[in-house]
Design a protein around this motif. Structure first.
Motif, PDB file in Angstrom:
ATOM      1  N   GLN A 149      41.930 -72.373  -5.770  1.00 23.86           N
ATOM      2  CA  GLN A 149      40.866 -72.276  -4.767  1.00 23.86           C
ATOM      3  C   GLN A 149      39.472 -72.492  -5.367  1.00 23.86           C
ATOM      4  O   GLN A 149      39.217 -72.187  -6.534  1.00 23.86           O
TER       5      GLN A 149
ATOM      6  N   CYS B 194      38.914 -70.300 -11.553  1.00 23.79           N
ATOM      7  CA  CYS B 194      40.049 -69.374 -11.528  1.00 23.79           C
ATOM      8  C   CYS B 194      41.202 -69.957 -12.358  1.00 23.79           C
ATOM      9  O   CYS B 194      41.617 -71.091 -12.142  1.00 23.79           O
TER      10      CYS B 194
ATOM     11  N   ARG C 230      44.161 -68.829 -12.353  1.00 23.01           N
ATOM     12  CA  ARG C 230      45.454 -68.525 -11.747  1.00 23.01           C
ATOM     13  C   ARG C 230      45.727 -69.288 -10.445  1.00 23.01           C
ATOM     14  O   ARG C 230      46.850 -69.412 -10.017  1.00 23.01           O
ATOM     15  N   CYS C 231      44.668 -69.776  -9.768  1.00 20.36           N
ATOM     16  CA  CYS C 231      44.917 -70.529  -8.535  1.00 20.36           C
ATOM     17  C   CYS C 231      43.908 -71.666  -8.395  1.00 20.36           C
ATOM     18  O   CYS C 231      42.981 -71.781  -9.183  1.00 20.36           O
TER      19      CYS C 231
HETATM   20 ZN   LIG Z   1      42.527 -67.471  -8.108  1.00 17.42          ZN
END
Ligand SMILES: [Zn+2]
Length: 246
Positions: free
Chosen positions: A68, A63, A65-66
């Motif tokens: 996790q 990911c 954007r994050c």
């Molecule tokens: Zn994410």
């Protein structure tokens, strides 16, 4: 564009050096100095991971954007926690705070530029939404048999004939006229976009159950909001909530 290119840094270095020079010194033309800056880079997922030297989009730590870690769901990596994990940002990217995300320890070529390497490398809407989610939705309604979301052949026929009828009413601004779902495999991104924003909310109403129709509208409305270049922060928040529901 990147076919046959083995090394993104080598491929882009001349461009990046030129941009860097222009960003630092501006561009002089007829005794006037223009400032030059990069707004964003737009790439599809394979090109993004190649250029940024990060895990491909099917990786657990992919990911952009994050932070996790994805989970395997039905043979795919899915990111199920929305808004719970810390965001990936320019600093965490550049300091390689999550090494599993990166294929390269060293600076990649775009990092030479003083840009926000997370926010200024966009997620591309054409592949993710039009050729991704919209096509997947249509294919699951039309091509899958015996699933709770599959449409009966009668409904598929109805939907196709509605789309064919709409051909006569397509305004000339539409680059392609609507066509039957028999040709779904050959639909271009722009046709899927037209379906999401224009035909879908109209033709799906009598076809889908109320719950599934609303589900589709969540996506349609959210993307319509985000495509509006004048949308306010409140609009963006609303689009975010619609996408989370979706
Ligand atoms: Zn994410």
């Amino acid at each position: 564009m990147l076919i046959g290119v083995k090394n993104a840094d080598e491929y882009l270095s001349e461009f990046v050096n030129e941009v860097k020079e222009l960003a630092e010194n501006g561009f002089a033309y007829k005794n006037k100095l223009y400032s030059v800056g990069i707004r964003c880079f737009i790439m599809d997922a394979p090109a993004r991971s190649f250029v940024l030297g990060i895990k491909g989009h099917s990786g657990y730590y992919s990911c952009t954007r994050c932070l996790q870690k994805g989970e395997m769901v039905k043979n795919r990596v899915a990111f199920l926690k929305i808004g719970m994990d810390p965001h990936r940002d320019n600093n965490s990217f550049r300091s390689r705070s999550q090494p599993e995300h990166h294929n390269k320890k060293d600076l990649t070529v775009l990092e030479i530029l003083s840009i926000d390497i997370v926010k200024q490398v966009g997620l591309d809407y054409m592949h993710i939404v039009c050729l991704g989610v919209v096509r997947t939705l249509l294919k699951s309604w039309v091509k899958k048999k015996g699933e709770p979301y599959s449409l009966t052949s009668w409904k598929i026929g109805e939907l196709s004939s509605e789309l064919k009828n709409l051909k006569k009413s397509c305004p000339y601004e539409f680059s392609r006229k609507s066509r039957s779902l028999d040709e779904l495999d050959r639909f271009k991104a722009t046709e899927l976009r037209q379906f999401l924003l224009y035909y879908g909310p109209f033709v799906l109403k009598p076809i889908l159950s109320e719950k599934r129709y609303e589900h589709f509208l969540n996506l349609s409305l959210a993307i319509r909001i985000l495509l509006n270049s004048n949308c306010s922060l409140a609009d963006i928040k609303m689009a975010q909530n619609l996408l989370i529901d979706f």
